[in-house]
Motif scaffolding. Structure first.
Motif, short mmCIF file in Angstrom:
data_model
loop_
_atom_site.label_atom_id
_atom_site.label_comp_id
_atom_site.label_asym_id
_atom_site.label_seq_id
_atom_site.Cartn_x
_atom_site.Cartn_y
_atom_site.Cartn_z
N LYS A 784 0.86 -1.19 0.00
CA LYS A 784 0.00 0.00 0.00
C LYS A 784 0.89 1.23 0.00
O LYS A 784 1.73 1.41 0.87
N GLY A 785 0.70 2.06 -1.00
CA GLY A 785 1.51 3.26 -1.13
C GLY A 785 2.05 3.39 -2.54
O GLY A 785 1.59 2.72 -3.46
N LYS A 786 3.08 4.27 -2.66
CA LYS A 786 3.69 4.51 -3.97
C LYS A 786 5.09 3.90 -4.01
O LYS A 786 5.79 3.93 -3.00
N PRO A 787 5.50 3.41 -5.14
CA PRO A 787 6.86 2.86 -5.22
C PRO A 787 7.89 3.99 -5.30
O PRO A 787 7.59 5.09 -5.75
N SER A 788 9.09 3.72 -4.83
CA SER A 788 10.19 4.67 -4.96
C SER A 788 10.96 4.29 -6.22
O SER A 788 11.68 3.28 -6.24
N LEU A 789 10.81 5.06 -7.26
CA LEU A 789 11.39 4.73 -8.56
C LEU A 789 12.27 5.86 -9.06
O LEU A 789 12.00 7.04 -8.80
N GLU A 790 13.30 5.49 -9.75
CA GLU A 790 14.10 6.52 -10.41
C GLU A 790 14.70 5.96 -11.69
O GLU A 790 15.00 4.78 -11.81
N TYR A 791 14.80 6.86 -12.67
CA TYR A 791 15.42 6.49 -13.94
C TYR A 791 16.92 6.78 -13.83
O TYR A 791 17.33 7.86 -13.40
N LYS A 792 17.73 5.82 -14.21
CA LYS A 792 19.18 6.00 -14.18
C LYS A 792 19.76 5.71 -15.56
O LYS A 792 19.22 4.90 -16.31
N ILE A 793 20.93 6.43 -15.79
CA ILE A 793 21.64 6.17 -17.05
C ILE A 793 22.31 4.80 -16.95
O ILE A 793 23.03 4.53 -15.98
N ILE A 794 22.05 3.97 -17.93
CA ILE A 794 22.76 2.68 -17.93
C ILE A 794 23.76 2.61 -19.08
O ILE A 794 24.67 1.79 -19.08
N GLU A 795 23.60 3.52 -20.06
CA GLU A 795 24.57 3.53 -21.15
C GLU A 795 24.42 4.82 -21.96
O GLU A 795 23.29 5.25 -22.23
N ILE A 796 25.60 5.43 -22.29
CA ILE A 796 25.62 6.57 -23.22
C ILE A 796 26.44 6.14 -24.42
O ILE A 796 27.57 5.69 -24.29
N ARG A 851 18.46 4.75 -20.59
CA ARG A 851 18.17 4.82 -19.16
C ARG A 851 17.33 3.60 -18.77
O ARG A 851 16.67 2.99 -19.60
N ALA A 852 17.27 3.31 -17.52
CA ALA A 852 16.44 2.22 -17.02
C ALA A 852 15.81 2.66 -15.71
O ALA A 852 16.30 3.57 -15.03
N LEU A 853 14.69 1.96 -15.40
CA LEU A 853 13.96 2.25 -14.17
C LEU A 853 14.55 1.40 -13.06
O LEU A 853 14.80 0.20 -13.24
N PHE A 854 14.75 2.04 -11.90
CA PHE A 854 15.33 1.32 -10.78
C PHE A 854 14.45 1.49 -9.54
O PHE A 854 13.81 2.52 -9.35
N SER A 855 14.38 0.42 -8.77
CA SER A 855 13.70 0.47 -7.48
C SER A 855 14.59 -0.23 -6.47
O SER A 855 15.00 -1.39 -6.70
N LYS A 856 14.89 0.46 -5.42
CA LYS A 856 15.73 -0.11 -4.36
C LYS A 856 17.05 -0.62 -4.92
O LYS A 856 17.55 -1.68 -4.55
#
Length: 878
Positions: A784-796, A851-856
Motif C-alpha cells: 500500500k503506497g507509492k513505489p520509490s522509482l528513479e530512472y538511471k543512465i545505464i549507457e551513453i 536509461r532504465a527504471l530502478f527500485s531499491k
C-alpha cells in the motif's frame, strides 16, 4: 473429446433427435401448452436464406419455451397450391394446362410438390429446427382441402362469402383475379399525354392528361374539380373522345386534383380504383376495353387484339397524326403489379367469389389491438391496411392446382348449389350433385378454385385439430404465437384474423412476432441478377448449421438483416473456442467424477466466486431477453464465454488444476463443470447441435428441457469487484510478457504491486495466490503506497562518425568521457557543451542515451494495471 471441433457432429445429433422424438408434443402432459402457428412455406424445393432466418427465430423461441417448462407444439406445414407449380409443371413436361385432362394436370402438380416438400423437409432438419414432424400438414391433401371447403361453406351460409360481378384486380399473364393484398407497387418512368377532346357542339375543346391513352375506348366521363375556375363553364357539357368518337359528359368531383396535369381527367373502365369509385358514384356505364389476356377488345376498333403496351404506342402515333396530342411529359409513376410475376395488373369486371371483409373490419381492428405485436410498431401496418380497405377480398382464382370451390350452378332454376359438409372434400368438376332448390341434376360445376390464402388462413385452427377433436380444439385455441415476415402482414396475418373471427369468433393467436428480410452483403435485396444470393446449404456445408444460426441470432426482430460471411465465421470461431475450453476442462474432469461435481457445494476461492457471480448475471440477462425475443443477446454470451471464461478464468484456474492441493483442485473442477453446464444450456436455443454433443460428453441432465435459473446465493458483488481487479492485473502483466517476447508461462522472479486505493489493496491481497500462480511469479508483494522509482543512465553511446573528424587522434579519449558521464555532466553536454582539454563536447557528439527504471537499487519494469488503481513493479532477472 476430439482435438478439433468438427461440424459433422451436427448430422449425428440430428439423427439422435429424430430417433428419440424428443420434440414431440405430448397431449397428456400437465405442462402449460405453447403452440406455434408455424408459417407453411410454398414448396419450391429450396429454402432461401430468409427461411433460414425466420426458422431460426422460431426455433430459438420453441427451444427456450421447452426449457422453461412448456409443452411446445411446433408443427410444420406446406402451402402447396399456386400458380408457380402449374407453370413449373408446364415447363417440365412441355405442355400447357389446357393440353391435358384437368385431373391429370393436378396429379402432375401433386407429384412435383411431393418431391419439393421432401427436399425442403431435409433442409429444415439440417438447420436443427426442433419441429414435431408428427404434426406436419400439407394443404393439398384431402383432409386439409376438406377443412378449407368447410370454412367456405360455413362462411357462405353466414353471409360472409358471396358471388358477384365486380371490378377486380387481374393479372393478364397469370390470367387470374388477385386480391389487393397481392398487388405490389413498382416505380417506373412513363409519359403523361396531354390530349384535346373536341366539344360535341363544335364550340371549343377540353384538354385532359393521361398516362393510359389505350383506355380511351373505355372513357365514360371527364371529371374536374368543382372549385377549378378553368372548367366551371364546361361542367355538364359533352365532348368527343378522339379516335373512338363516343360522347362523354364533364362532371364535377372534389377528389380531382386541380394541380395534376390539366386538372381534367378521364374516367375509364377501369384504369384504377378511383375509376371504380367514380363509376359507382355517378352510375356510369361499363365498357370493357381490355380482356383477361391484356389485349384490347372489339370496342377498340382497329386496335383490337393488341397488347396494352403496343396499343398505347399506336394510339399515341394516331393522336399525333390527327392533331389531338398536344404534348408529352416524362413522369415517374407507381404501377400496381402482380406479386408473383410482376406483370402490371388491369382492373376487369368478372364474376368472382368474395369474402365480405368490410363486414368484419370493426372486429378485426379490435382483435389487432388485443394481440401483442413484436415489434409493436408492426401493428400499424395492419391497422393502416384496415383503414384504407374499400374492396372485399376476392377469393376465386382461374387455375387448376388449388382447393376446388364446392359449388355447382343449377341450369334449370338458376340456384347456386353449395356442397353439404358431409360430402366434403369434393371437386365439382369430377362429380355431380342435386339442386337443393328444385331437385335437378342438371348442374354446371364451378371451375374456379380458391385463393391459396384461403388455405393458409386456417393454419392455427388446423394445428389445434379443428373439426377433428373438439375437446383439444377448445382447450388449445387460440394458440400462443404466430411468427411471420413483415411482407405478409396484410395477407397472411390479416386473412387469418378474418377467418378466425368468421369461424370461431376468437383471435387466432395471443402474440405475433414479425421478422424482417435478408439482404445481401452489398446491402441490396438478394437476387440472382445482382449475384448476391447466398444459399443456406452453402453456409451449412462450410461452417455448419450452428454458425448460421448464430449469425441469424445476432439481429433485431422486425429489422431487415444484411448477410455477413464475417459474422458466420465469427460464430464458427466462437464454437471452436468454446470447444477447446470444454476439451481442456474434460482433460481434468473424469467421467466417474461428474455425478459428484453436480452436487452443490460451498465455493471459497474469490476467482471461482467471481466467475460464478458473473454467470448468474448472464443467466438473468439471457432469460429476460429471450422472453422479449431479443435474440441478439447472443452477443452477451459471446463476451462472457470468449473473454471472461476462456481468456481469463481458464487461464487463472490452470495452476490449481496442475497443482498439488487436492481441495483447490476439486473446487476448480466443480466451478468449471458448473460454468460449462450453464453455458451449454444458455447456448442450447442458439447452437443446439454443439450444446447437445458437448452436453452428452459432460453428461448434462435434461439439457433441452431445463433452462438455467439464477442462483441468488452465488451473486457476490465483492467477489465480482475483487475478481475483476485480479483479472486486470493478470491481463496487464500477461500483455507485458507478450510485448517482451516472453512465453506466457515463463516464470517471473519478483513482482511488487503498489496501490493507494484501499479496495484495490484488499482485492489484490485476497487474490494474491491466484495472481501469483497464474503468472508464475516466484515472489509477489502487495504494497500500500507509492513505489520509490528513479530512472538511471545505464549507457551513453557516443557518435563516432561526428567525433572522429573533429577530434581526430583524441577520439578515443573523448568517447571515454562521454561513456562515463554522470547525469550532471550529461546535462552540461546537452545544454551548453562541456569544455575539455581536447575541445568542447556537444550534444551532437552523443548518438543515444539509454536509461532504465530502478527500485531499491535494482533494475525494474513498471506496468500500469489497466482498469485498476495499481502499478506493478517487475524485477528483472539478472
Amino acid at each position: 473429446m476430439d482435438k478439433d471441433y468438427n461440424i459433422m457432429i451436427e448430422k449425428e445429433v440430428q439423427k439422435k433427435w429424430e430417433e428419440e422424438e424428443i420434440y414431440k408434443f405430448k397431449e397428456e402432459s400437465d405442462k402449460p401448452p405453447y403452440i406455434i402457428d408455424t408459417p407453411p412455406p410454398y414448396p419450391t424445393g429450396k429454402l432461401h436464406l430468409g427461411h433460414a432466418l425466420n426458422w431460426t427465430y422460431m426455433d430459438i423461441i420453441a427451444r427456450y419455451k421447452r426449457m422453461k417448462g412448456y409443452n411446445v407444439l411446433f408443427p410444420q406445414g406446406w402451402d402447396c397450391h399456386g400458380l408457380p407449380t402449374e407453370v413449373k409443371v408446364e415447363e417440365i413436361h412441355g405442355i400447357t394446362k389446357t393440353d391435358i385432362d384437368r385431373k391429370k394436370f393436378r396429379e402432375l402438380c401433386v407429384e412435383l410438390t411431393k418431391k419439393n416438400i421432401e427436399r425442403m423437409r431435409e433442409q429444415i432438419k439440417s438447420l436443427g429446427i426442433s419441429i414435431d414432424w408428427s404434426r406436419e400438414y400439407i394443404t393439398m391433401t384431402p383432409k386439409y382441402i376438406e377443412k378449407s371447403q368447410v370454412a367456405f361453406v360455413r362462411m357462405y351460409k353466414d353471409g360472409l362469402i358471396y358471388r358477384g360481378k365486380f371490378p377486380v384486380n387481374w393479372c393478364p399473364r397469370c390470367q387470374t383475379a388477385i386480391a389487393f393484398a397481392e398487388v405490389e407497387y413498382i416505380e417506373r418512368e412513363t409519359y403523361l399525354n396531354y390530349i384535346k377532346f373536341p366539344s360535341a357542339d363544335g364550340e371549343g375543346e377540353i384538354e385532359i392528361a393521361t398516362t393510359r391513352p389505350e383506355l380511351m375506348a373505355a372513357c365514360v366521363a371527364i371529371l374536374v374539380n368543382p372549385e377549378d375556375e378553368r372548367y366551371k363553364d364546361k361542367i355538364g357539357k359533352e365532348f368527343i373522345v378522339p379516335l373512338f368518337n363516343q360522347r362523354v359528359k364533364v362532371l364535377a368531383d372534389e377528389l380531382v386534383e386541380k394541380d395534376f396535369g390539366t386538372g381534367a381527367v378521364m374516367v375509364c373502365t377501369f384504369g384504377d380504383k378511383t375509376d371504380v369509385l367514380w363509376v359507382n358514384k355517378y352510375n356510369l356505364p361499363i365498357i370493357k376495353a381490355i380482356n383477361e389476356r391484356g389485349e384490347l377488345t372489339e370496342v377498340a376498333g382497329k386496335y383490337k387484339g393488341l397488347k396494352t403496351e403496343e396499343a398505347r404506342k399506336k394510339i399515341i402515333e394516331d393522336l399525333k397524326k390527327e392533331g389531338y396530342l398536344i404534348k408529352q411529359e416524362k413522369i415517374k409513376q407507381n404501377v400496381g403489379v402482380c406479386w408473383r410475376c410482376k406483370t402490371p395488373i388491369e382492373i376487369v369486371v368478372t364474376e368472382q367469389w368474395f369474402v365480405n371483409v368490410k363486414k368484419l373490419l370493426p372486429k378485426v381492428r379490435e382483435v389487432a389491438e388485443k394481440i401483442k405485436w413484436v415489434p409493436e410498431h408492426m401493428k400499424i401496418r395492419l391497422l393502416n391496411w384496415i383503414e384504407n380497405m374499400d374492396w372485399d377480398w376476392v377469393i376465386s382464382r382461374q387455375r387448376i392446382f388449388a382447393t376446388p370451390i364446392p359449388v355447382w350452378y343449377c341450369q334449370d332454376c338458376g340456384a347456386i348449389v353449395v356442397a353439404k359438409e358431409e360430402d366434403l372434400p369434393v371437386d365439382p368438376t369430377e362429380r355431380g350433385y342435386v339442386c337443393d332448390r328444385c331437385g335437378s341434376t342438371n348442374l354446371k360445376p364451378e371451375t374456379d378454385v380458391l385463393d391459396t390464402w384461403m388455405d393458409s388462413s386456417i393454419t392455427p385452427m388446423v394445428i389445434t385439430k379443428w373439426l377433428d377433436d373438439e375437446e383439444f380444439f377448445k382447450k388449445h385455441y387460440p394458440v400462443q404465437l404466430r411468427p411471420q415476415g413483415h411482407d405478409i402482414i396484410r395477407t397472411w396475418a390479416f386473412y387469418t384474423i378474418v377467418k378466425s373471427l368468421a369461424l370461431t369468433g376468437k383471435e387466432p393467436w395471443e402474440e405475433i412476432v414479425i421478422n424482417g428480410m435478408v439482404f445481401g452483403e452489398d446491402g441490396y435485396k438478394m437476387s440472382k441478377s445482382r449475384g448476391n444470393v447466398v444459399e443456406p446449404d452453402e453456409i451449412v456445408n462450410k461452417y455448419g448449421a450452428d454458425a448460421l444460426r448464430l449469425w441469424a441470432s445476432n439481429s433485431v426482430i422486425g429489422d431487415d438483416v444484411p448477410f455477413s460471411w464475417k459474422e458466420v465465421d465469427y460464430g464458427y470461431r466462437f464454437l471452436r473456442k468454446l470447444w477447446n475450453a470444454c476439451r481442456f476442462a474434460k482433460l481434468h474432469i473424469k467421467d466417474e467424477e461428474i455425478e459428484k461435481l453436480k452436487e452443490k457445494r460451498e465455493v471459497k476461492n474469490i476467482i471461482d466466486r467471481w466467475i460464478l457471480s458473473k454467470l448468474q448475471r448472464l443467466i438473468e440477462r439471457v432469460d429476460k431477453d429471450l422472453e422479449r425475443y431479443r435474440f441478439n443477446v447472443i452477443v452477451e454470451i459471446y463476451k462472457f464465454v470468449w473473454h471472461e471464461f476462456c481468456d481469463n478464468y481458464i487461464e487463472m484456474v490452470k495452476y490449481r488444476l496442475y497443482g498439488e492441493d487436492e481441495k483447490e483442485k476439486e473446487e476448480a473442477k466443480y466451478t468449471l463443470y458448473y460454468v460449462i453446464d450453464k453455458i451449454l444450456r444458455l447456448l442450447a436455443p442458439f447452437a443446439p447441435h454443439f450444446s447437445d454433443y458437448v452436453g452428452e460428453i459432460y453428461r448434462l441432465d435434461n439439457l433441452h428441457f431445463s433452462f438455467p435459473e439464477v442462483d441468488k446465493e452465488l451473486i457476490d458483488e465483492d467477489a465480482e469487484k475483487f475478481g475483476e481487479i485480479a483479472k486486470r492485473a493478470v491481463i496487464s502483466i500477461r500483455r507485458y510478457k507478450a510485448n517482451k517476447g516472453l512465453a506466457l508461462n515463463a516464470p517471473i522472479k519478483k513482482v511488487e504491486i503498489y496501490t493507494e486505493d484501499e479496495e484495490t489493496y484488499k482485492a489484490l491481497n485476497e487474490t494474491m495466490k491466484d495472481i501469483k500462480g497464474t503468472l508464475k511469479i516466484e515472489e509477489l508483494k502487495i504494497i500500500k503506497g507509492k513505489p520509490s522509482l528513479e530512472y538511471k543512465i545505464i549507457e551513453i553511446i557516443p557518435d563516432k562518425s561526428k567525433i572522429g573528424p573533429e577530434f581526430k587522434s583524441k577520439t578515443k579519449e573523448v568517447m571515454e568521457i562521454i561513456k562515463n558521464a554522470d547525469e550532471k555532466t550529461l546535462e552540461k553536454i546537452i545544454n551548453e557543451g562541456l569544455e575539455t582539454e581536447f575541445g568542447v563536447i556537444r550534444k551532437e557528439h552523443i548518438k543515444d542515451v539509454k536509461r532504465a527504471l530502478f527500485s531499491k537499487g535494482e533494475e525494474v519494469d513498471s506496468v500500469d494495471i489497466e482498469g485498476a488503481l495499481a502499478l506493478a513493479i517487475i524485477y528483472l532477472a539478472p
